[in-house]
Design an enzyme around this catalytic site. Structure first.
Site, short mmCIF file in Angstrom:
data_model
loop_
_atom_site.label_atom_id
_atom_site.label_comp_id
_atom_site.label_asym_id
_atom_site.label_seq_id
_atom_site.Cartn_x
_atom_site.Cartn_y
_atom_site.Cartn_z
N LYS A 521 -40.16 24.21 3.13
CA LYS A 521 -39.44 22.96 2.74
C LYS A 521 -40.09 23.02 1.27
CE LYS A 521 -41.09 20.47 6.19
NZ LYS A 521 -40.07 19.89 6.35
N LYS A 527 -44.91 15.65 2.13
CA LYS A 527 -44.73 16.68 3.23
C LYS A 527 -45.87 17.27 3.75
CE LYS A 527 -39.90 17.85 1.60
NZ LYS A 527 -39.10 17.86 2.44
N LYS A 633 -32.84 22.93 12.08
CA LYS A 633 -32.62 24.45 12.11
C LYS A 633 -33.48 25.09 12.94
CE LYS A 633 -31.53 23.77 7.28
NZ LYS A 633 -31.81 23.70 5.80
C1 LIG Z 1 -32.78 23.17 5.29
C2 LIG Z 1 -33.44 23.35 4.05
C3 LIG Z 1 -34.15 22.50 3.13
C4 LIG Z 1 -34.49 21.15 3.74
O1 LIG Z 1 -35.71 21.25 4.56
P1 LIG Z 1 -36.55 20.04 4.99
O2 LIG Z 1 -37.59 20.79 5.84
O3 LIG Z 1 -35.77 19.10 5.99
O4 LIG Z 1 -37.20 19.37 4.00
C5 LIG Z 1 -34.67 22.88 1.88
N1 LIG Z 1 -34.15 24.11 1.46
C6 LIG Z 1 -33.56 24.77 1.96
C7 LIG Z 1 -33.14 26.16 1.59
C8 LIG Z 1 -33.03 24.61 3.35
O5 LIG Z 1 -32.41 25.44 3.90
#
Ligand SMILES: *Cc1c(COP(=O)(O)O)cnc(C)c1O
Length: 786
Positions: A521, A527, A633
């Site tokens: 992330k 975070k 995801k």
């Molecule tokens: C899904 C995604 C994010 C968001 O990630 P989080 O863990 O929800 O902050 C950021 N960057 C990419 C490339 C992603 O695919």
């Protein structure tokens, strides 16, 4: 499309575009020729969709960011052409993977917010909803990240270097945009958004900024070459780069220009269509259109809409404001104070003085209303759109919007009860929740074909790709050993593929038989990648003390871009890579745990990481992550969550069961209770493990290149009071990770947890989210084309 047509198309485009035949063609040339062949095939459906949508009510998504990633593989899959194309290429001795991999990611976004916009576009096309996307065609997307000697370095992203075969420049639909000090052209580039299993094709319209004329002929003739093109450069600067900003606000003049450029061009486009359809009656403009603001970045759309109606169409201010109140919706993405957009009144006045006048008039209306409702002066000040010479974009958006939504249940509750409680009490009916989602096409069907085929096999058909709640049908196999074993076999296969990719990209070897514990992330203090790193460092010391420590061989994988000017975030990257080196160089520990920081985390890398994971780390300070979508995801790829009760983690665990995930740490209400008396130093003094790992930041264990960055990290946790509660959560984290390791020993039990995450992931489809926006805010209906 028949195989023969694909072959003919590729050859034709290679010939007319590059003057080559297949045997001499470069991979990128084949990529472009293939893309154009498919584009040609869908143009009719695409135009047909646009025309059909124009006849009825449309929603319009205004977003400064679209984190699209690659197009080719997804488009082929959604069109049902993937296998045909693969065969055609293979018969020509071309590996489709190579052609897919040559495509640059369209990285026109920073992280979750931009990726959400991309998932929304894909879902709306898939479920035949009339949604148009509007954004900016940045020449350079989010920076590329390198890691040199453990430090992050950045370089420009050049996603257009091979061209952009999927977009079509629509010169005839250009708009003229006026700033106080310059006038420019906005040129639309349309990209088809191809849904899965439907003829409908939606449109993402991205605006490029160009000068009114290429250069000044007279200056050029007088040999003032630089000056002759300076206006061109100044115009092109507006859509040159995406600001690499996530969860914090930088008051940059150029960014303000970008925002106005986006909304003015997009609204003029909507008004153009309205006039072509209805004529000059603006009474009902909000009957035919709705605009969703993705965060406050496009909020200037509100005063600009009123300006266009009042100044250019002769509507009264009162009527224009009334129309605006049923024309806009606003999505809030964060409660971090540093992210709240405010713009200095003078900046707005300098670039678009008339817009400032309108904002002032809106502010007056707000005050009028509050006075009528007997709010006292002190109270009114909290709501003001303009205060202390600043325009507060969120207040502007909330006052005018028909609906205000958060992006997960917990987040919306925090908005209602705390952050925006004053507004909630004023307009309770405006507040709604729309829990985020992800598209199952890219995030499962495309990136994990193996698991997808298995699901299809078990369920008997592929309907689940469009109706993700059908995954529930897998539940009946929850005790089926053959199914569970096959699931883990697929996971292993995806881990092998990920390990190969990491070898190729990072030159690092990892063991696919080890446990893959992954945190990917954007890098941000909230975070808490630093908490994860401190835990790993403590684990290192524990293994040193006790070489028989009973844990599975584990690979900790990090991927994260840090904002280039965010010193602490960059220090955390360096700290993680220093821990990686420490472990690699210690033969007592190196075979047991390993740390890898993968560089340049982006959508295409993400598509390899999520399927190859054993554990999803989602450890933000409770109350700080609005939703998260990375968490979804992982879940969709059958990976349990290790996380705090924050954002959508709460709902993930509700769906899949707390017993199938690993939840730890302070909850929002716990933090609420301790925040006034929290003393991080006490943890340092009383917990020797904490002291041991924190001291490495100042005792020379690690090298920060004499920048003082590690000492600054140390201070953030002690002198500055640890505002993200890392130390308060440290022991709880540690205990929970112990539980993970113990649980993982029982392979069948572990497989059941993975499986439960998969079959309970249905509600996190962005199809569900989009349907809710359509029904509860936008009021638009399915419009399948014939
Ligand atoms: C899904 C995604 C994010 C968001 O990630 P989080 O863990 O929800 O902050 C950021 N960057 C990419 C490339 C992603 O695919």
């Amino acid at each position: 499309m028949k195989k023969e047509d694909i072959r003919i198309g590729v050859n034709r485009y290679l010939k007319v575009k590059y003057g080559v035949t297949l045997k001499d063609a470069k991979e990128y040339e084949i990529f472009n020729a293939l893309s154009l062949t498919v584009l040609e095939d869908i143009i009719e459906d695409w135009n047909n969709t646009s025309c059909t949508y124009n006849e009825g009510r449309c929603a319009n998504y205004f977003s400064a960011e679209y984190l699209m990633g690659r197009a080719l593989g997804n488009n082929l899959m959604n069109l049902g052409l993937y296998d045909e194309v693969k065969e055609v290429l293979s018969e020509l001795n071309i590996d489709i993977n190579k052609i897919e991999e040559i495509e640059e990611d369209a990285g026109l976004g920073n992280g979750g917010l931009g990726r959400l916009a991309a998932c929304f576009m894909e879902s709306s096309a898939t479920i035949d909803m009339p949604l148009n996307g509007y954004g900016i065609r940045y020449n350079n997307g989010l920076f590329n990240q390198n890691v040199e000697e453990g430090f992050q370095t950045e370089c420009e992203d050049n996603w257009l270097k091979y061209g952009d075969p999927w977009s079509i420049r629509k010169e005839a639909e250009a708009q003229i945009i006026e700033f106080a000090d310059m006038t420019v052209k906005a040129i639309p580039y349309d990209t088809p958004i191809i849904g899965y299993g439907t003829k409908n094709i939606n449109t993402l319209r991205l605006w490029k900024c160009e000068p009114m004329k290429e250069f000044d002929f007279i200056l050029f003739n007088n040999q003032k070459y630089d000056k002759s093109v300076s206006l061109k450069n100044r115009a092109e600067d507006i859509s040159r780069v995406l600001y690499p900003n996530d969860s914090n606000n930088e008051g940059k003049l150029l960014r303000l220009r970008q925002q106005y450029f986006l909304v003015s061009a997009s609204l003029k486009d909507i008004i153009r269509k309205h006039k072509a359809k209805v004529g000059t009656d603006f009474q009902n403009i909000s009957e035919n259109n709705f605009v969703q603001l993705n965060d406050t970045h496009p909020t200037l759309a509100i005063p600009e809409f009123i300006r266009l109606l009042v100044d250019e169409e002769g509507v009264s201010f009162k009527d224009a404001l009334e129309s605006a109140k049923s024309f806009f919706g606003y999505t809030n993405h964060t409660i971090l104070a540093e992210a709240l957009e405010k713009w200095n009144v003078n900046l707005i006045k300098k670039l678009f003085p008339r817009v400032l006048e309108i904002i002032k008039d809106i502010d007056k209306e707000l005050i009028k209303e509050l006075k009528k409702k007997h709010y006292i002066r002190e109270k009114i000040k909290e709501f003001r759109i303009i205060a202390d010479r600043q325009v507060r974009m969120a207040n502007l958006a909330i006052f005018v919007s028909k609906a205000v939504n958060g992006v997960a249940k917990l987040h919306t509750d925090i908005l209602k009860d705390k952050e925006l409680n004053n507004w909630y009490k004023l307009y309770p009916e405006k507040f709604q929740n729309k829990t985020n989602g992800i598209t199952p096409r890219r995030w499962l069907r495309l990136c994990n074909t193996e698991l997808s085929a298995f699901i299809t096999d078990l369920l008997g058909n592929e309907d689940w790709v469009k109706h993700l709640e059908l995954l529930k049908g897998l539940k009946k196999f929850e005790n089926d050993d053959v199914v569970l074993e096959k699931l883990m076999q697929i996971k292993h296969e995806k881990k092998v593929q990920l390990a190969d990719y990491i070898k190729q990209e990072e030159g690092i070897e990892i063991d696919p038989n080890s446990f893959f514990d992954i945190q990917i992330k954007r890098l941000h203090e909230y975070k808490r990648q630093l908490l994860n790193a401190l835990y790993i460092l403590d684990l290192y010391y524990r293994i040193k003390e006790d070489p028989t420590l009973d844990i599975p061989k584990t690979t900790f994988i990090f991927g994260a871009k840090a904002f280039p000017g965010y010193r602490r975030a960059k220090a955390i990257v360096k700290f993680i890579t220093q821990i990686a080196d420490l472990i690699d160089n210690d033969k007592d520990v190196a075979g047991k745990i390993k740390v890898v920081f993968v560089h340049n985390y982006r959508v295409s890398y993400a598509q390899k990481l999520f399927p190859g994971s054993d554990l999803s780390k989602q450890i933000s300070t409770a109350g700080k992550e609005a939703s998260g979508t990375g968490n979804m995801k992982f879940m969709l790829n059958a990976t349990p969550t290790f996380g705090t009760l924050d954002g959508a983690n709460v709902e993930i665990v509700q769906e899949s069961g707390e017993e199938n995930n690993f939840i730890f740490g302070l909850k929002v209400e716990d933090i609420e209770k301790i925040k006034d008396t929290y003393d991080s130093k006490k943890y340092y003094e009383e917990n020797p493990s904490i002291k041991r790992v924190l001291d490495t930041l100042i005792d020379g264990t690690f090298d920060d290149g004499e920048s003082g960055d590690f000492e600054d990290l140390y201070n953030s946790l002690l002198e500055e009071g640890d505002q993200y509660y890392l130390l308060a959560d440290f022991d709880l984290f540690k205990q929970e990770e112990e539980k993970v390791f113990a649980t993982y020993k029982d392979k069948r039990n572990w497989a059941k947890k993975c499986f439960a995450n998969l079959y309970n992931a249905g509600t996190f489809s962005s199809d569900r989210t989009i349907q809710q926006y359509c029904d509860e805010i936008w009021n638009i209906k399915k419009t399948p084309i014939k």
